[in-house]
Design an enzyme around this catalytic site. Sequence first.
Site: not given
Ligand code: DGY
Length: 321
Positions: A156-158, A236, A238, A267, A286
């Site tokens: 995706g974007r990230i 990073t 979920r 969490e 997180h």
């Molecule tokens: C999100 O935006 O989903 C991240 O986990 C927290 O910024």
Amino acid sequence: MRPKVYITRRIPDNALGKIADLCDVEMWQHEDIPVPRHVLEEKIEHVDGLYCLLTETIDEHLLNRAKNLKAISNMAVGYNNINVQAATKRGVMVTNTPGVLTETTADLTFALLMATARRIVEASDFLRQGSWKTWSPMLLTGQDIFGATMGIVGLGRIGEALAKRAKGFDMRVLYYNRSRKEEAEKELGLEYVELPALLSQSDYVCVMVPYSPETRNLIGKDELALMKKSAILINTARGGIVDEAALYTALKDGTLWAAGLDVFEEEPVKPDHPLLSLPNIVTLPHIGSASINTRIRMSELATFNLLQALTGEAPEHLVNR
Ligand code: DGY
């Protein structure tokens, strides 16, 4: 009539002010304590709009109590905390905050990768504890990052922003995604592979998919067994996407070299969670999107989304399908 809004945590003043200009607002006043469920259940009954965080579970039971609710604005890009299907069934709009946190989250993902590969936290603790006696040839040696192979699960974007960073380190970048991204392949020199090939060829596997019933335990015992013994897993996205019990076993048995986790199935993770007892793991609370500017941008985008929805405009970042 001004719409009624409930905000589930103290948010930055600018964002709050914009909502208060147009709506009657009530806000849970704490910054570091989530709103108790019984309070949320009571508040949701009377409001038109809910501004919430990923810490709130917006399920069918809660939605059944919401007589007037029109919009839920989640201050996060992920929205697995919300039962979107149940909201859609009740005509409730759900929005998220994509885009504004992409680069910051990619930065943190790369930082976590580097910290894990080069044992930064362990080395810092070693020094502070007074264990450093001398420079020695193999002391606290880690894994190289430059020239290694990164496998991105979910482009995706990230994921794309992470790939750009990897290219700056001369890494070979593989990716696995529901659909191929040919433009990104060309632009960034990425290679599409199926998940098993990605797992067996990568030195770093970075989990970047959204959490859903389909991605729950996507990386379990069998997938971890495909990874190189020298490989590092970074998550990073979920917590529930990686099977924590299987990861613990792989790290403990040394069939996986190390892991970096910013997210956990539950969490906040309990301090006595077995994963936290291992030396070959770097763990964070997180904080992927936690830069000052990005959190402000997220709070403002969540505000914008909520106001669009409550003033009758079609929200740009609607997630109901
Ligand atoms: C999100 O935006 O989903 C991240 O986990 C927290 O910024």
